[in-house]
Design a protein around this motif. Structure first.
Motif, PDB file in Angstrom:
ATOM      1  N   UNK A   1      19.715  -4.768   6.836  1.00 37.42           N
ATOM      2  CA  UNK A   1      18.892  -4.373   5.696  1.00 37.42           C
ATOM      3  C   UNK A   1      19.086  -2.896   5.386  1.00 37.42           C
ATOM      4  N   UNK A   2      19.123  -2.054   6.417  1.00 37.45           N
ATOM      5  CA  UNK A   2      19.399  -0.631   6.214  1.00 37.45           C
ATOM      6  C   UNK A   2      20.765  -0.455   5.563  1.00 37.45           C
ATOM      7  N   UNK A   3      21.763  -1.167   6.064  1.00 36.22           N
ATOM      8  CA  UNK A   3      23.118  -1.069   5.512  1.00 36.22           C
ATOM      9  C   UNK A   3      23.148  -1.470   4.044  1.00 36.22           C
ATOM     10  N   UNK A   4      22.429  -2.509   3.693  1.00 41.55           N
ATOM     11  CA  UNK A   4      22.397  -2.971   2.305  1.00 41.55           C
ATOM     12  C   UNK A   4      21.771  -1.922   1.396  1.00 41.55           C
ATOM     13  N   UNK A   5      20.685  -1.306   1.833  1.00 46.65           N
ATOM     14  CA  UNK A   5      20.016  -0.275   1.039  1.00 46.65           C
ATOM     15  C   UNK A   5      20.938   0.931   0.861  1.00 46.65           C
ATOM     16  N   UNK A   6      21.601   1.331   1.935  1.00 42.87           N
ATOM     17  CA  UNK A   6      22.510   2.479   1.863  1.00 42.87           C
ATOM     18  C   UNK A   6      23.718   2.146   1.003  1.00 42.87           C
ATOM     19  N   UNK A   7      24.250   0.950   1.119  1.00 42.08           N
ATOM     20  CA  UNK A   7      25.386   0.535   0.277  1.00 42.08           C
ATOM     21  C   UNK A   7      25.009   0.553  -1.196  1.00 42.08           C
ATOM     22  N   UNK A   8      23.814   0.074  -1.525  1.00 42.44           N
ATOM     23  CA  UNK A   8      23.353   0.103  -2.912  1.00 42.44           C
ATOM     24  C   UNK A   8      23.264   1.544  -3.414  1.00 42.44           C
ATOM     25  N   UNK A   9      22.769   2.442  -2.577  1.00 48.83           N
ATOM     26  CA  UNK A   9      22.662   3.854  -2.952  1.00 48.83           C
ATOM     27  C   UNK A   9      24.046   4.440  -3.222  1.00 48.83           C
ATOM     28  N   UNK A  10      24.996   4.182  -2.337  1.00 53.41           N
ATOM     29  CA  UNK A  10      26.357   4.700  -2.504  1.00 53.41           C
ATOM     30  C   UNK A  10      26.984   4.147  -3.774  1.00 53.41           C
ATOM     31  N   UNK A  11      26.798   2.862  -4.014  1.00 56.69           N
ATOM     32  CA  UNK A  11      27.345   2.233  -5.223  1.00 56.69           C
ATOM     33  C   UNK A  11      26.760   2.870  -6.486  1.00 56.69           C
ATOM     34  N   UNK A  12      25.468   3.117  -6.488  1.00 58.64           N
ATOM     35  CA  UNK A  12      24.828   3.754  -7.637  1.00 58.64           C
ATOM     36  C   UNK A  12      25.359   5.169  -7.840  1.00 58.64           C
TER      37      UNK A  12
ATOM     38  N   UNK B   1       0.855  -1.177   0.000  1.00 59.53           N
ATOM     39  CA  UNK B   1       0.000   0.000   0.000  1.00 59.53           C
ATOM     40  C   UNK B   1       0.897   1.234   0.000  1.00 59.53           C
ATOM     41  N   UNK B   2       0.416   2.265  -0.604  1.00 61.78           N
ATOM     42  CA  UNK B   2       1.237   3.459  -0.757  1.00 61.78           C
ATOM     43  C   UNK B   2       1.404   4.182   0.572  1.00 61.78           C
ATOM     44  N   UNK B   3       2.417   5.019   0.596  1.00 66.98           N
ATOM     45  CA  UNK B   3       2.670   5.824   1.775  1.00 66.98           C
ATOM     46  C   UNK B   3       1.982   7.176   1.622  1.00 66.98           C
ATOM     47  N   UNK B   4       1.085   7.542   2.529  1.00 64.67           N
ATOM     48  CA  UNK B   4       0.413   8.843   2.419  1.00 64.67           C
ATOM     49  C   UNK B   4       1.413  10.000   2.318  1.00 64.67           C
ATOM     50  N   UNK B   5       2.518   9.878   3.003  1.00 63.19           N
ATOM     51  CA  UNK B   5       3.536  10.915   2.984  1.00 63.19           C
ATOM     52  C   UNK B   5       4.075  11.142   1.571  1.00 63.19           C
ATOM     53  N   UNK B   6       4.155  10.078   0.783  1.00 60.32           N
ATOM     54  CA  UNK B   6       4.669  10.200  -0.573  1.00 60.32           C
ATOM     55  C   UNK B   6       3.564  10.404  -1.602  1.00 60.32           C
ATOM     56  N   UNK B   7       2.325  10.251  -1.199  1.00 64.59           N
ATOM     57  CA  UNK B   7       1.201  10.478  -2.101  1.00 64.59           C
ATOM     58  C   UNK B   7       0.761  11.941  -2.117  1.00 64.59           C
TER      59      UNK B   7
ATOM     60  N   UNK C   1      10.538   1.507   3.509  1.00 61.02           N
ATOM     61  CA  UNK C   1      10.013   0.171   3.216  1.00 61.02           C
ATOM     62  C   UNK C   1      10.681  -0.898   4.072  1.00 61.02           C
ATOM     63  N   UNK C   2      11.987  -0.779   4.296  1.00 58.50           N
ATOM     64  CA  UNK C   2      12.681  -1.734   5.173  1.00 58.50           C
ATOM     65  C   UNK C   2      12.059  -1.678   6.555  1.00 58.50           C
ATOM     66  N   UNK C   3      11.859  -0.472   7.054  1.00 58.07           N
ATOM     67  CA  UNK C   3      11.273  -0.324   8.386  1.00 58.07           C
ATOM     68  C   UNK C   3       9.863  -0.901   8.417  1.00 58.07           C
ATOM     69  N   UNK C   4       9.065  -0.629   7.380  1.00 54.32           N
ATOM     70  CA  UNK C   4       7.697  -1.146   7.326  1.00 54.32           C
ATOM     71  C   UNK C   4       7.684  -2.671   7.246  1.00 54.32           C
ATOM     72  N   UNK C   5       8.629  -3.233   6.483  1.00 55.79           N
ATOM     73  CA  UNK C   5       8.704  -4.688   6.349  1.00 55.79           C
ATOM     74  C   UNK C   5       9.037  -5.361   7.676  1.00 55.79           C
ATOM     75  N   UNK C   6       9.665  -4.614   8.568  1.00 57.56           N
ATOM     76  CA  UNK C   6      10.077  -5.181   9.847  1.00 57.56           C
ATOM     77  C   UNK C   6       9.130  -4.859  10.995  1.00 57.56           C
ATOM     78  N   UNK C   7       8.061  -4.137  10.712  1.00 58.76           N
ATOM     79  CA  UNK C   7       7.079  -3.840  11.762  1.00 58.76           C
ATOM     80  C   UNK C   7       6.478  -5.138  12.286  1.00 58.76           C
ATOM     81  N   UNK C   8       6.244  -5.188  13.548  1.00 60.61           N
ATOM     82  CA  UNK C   8       5.610  -6.350  14.137  1.00 60.61           C
ATOM     83  C   UNK C   8       6.551  -7.504  14.408  1.00 60.61           C
ATOM     84  N   UNK C   9       7.827  -7.307  14.175  1.00 61.20           N
ATOM     85  CA  UNK C   9       8.791  -8.370  14.420  1.00 61.20           C
ATOM     86  C   UNK C   9       9.375  -8.308  15.832  1.00 61.20           C
ATOM     87  N   UNK C  10       8.798  -7.494  16.663  1.00 65.64           N
ATOM     88  CA  UNK C  10       9.341  -7.374  18.004  1.00 65.64           C
ATOM     89  C   UNK C  10      10.599  -6.536  17.996  1.00 65.64           C
TER      90      UNK C  10
END
Length: 74
Positions: free
Chosen positions: A55-66, A5-11, A38-47
């Protein structure tokens, strides 16, 4: 990323424009911010959210590489 579902903040056009401006001021892309949210949302409810840092590191690493690839191409 999975279809979610979309993020109201981005809509909301005004909110999105503000986010774009803030991202530009800090040298990041709106896509990076969206992916981190999205990483944070995917991890909601996991305690304790084990693994979220990796996961955050991977996303940031991909951004830096790009960014580095874009600089090398220009």
């Amino acid at each position: 990323m999975a279809n979610r579902r979309s993020l109201p903040l981005l809509d909301d056009l005004k909110a999105k424009a503000i986010l774009k401006q803030i991202c530009q001021e800090h040298g990041i892309s709106l896509d990076l911010l969206r992916n981190l949210i999205e990483v944070q949302r995917d991890n909601l409810g996991r305690g304790r959210q084990f693994g979220i840092s990796q996961e955050f590191s991977a996303v940031i690493s991909d951004f830096i590489e790009q960014q580095e690839e874009a600089e090398d191409a220009s």
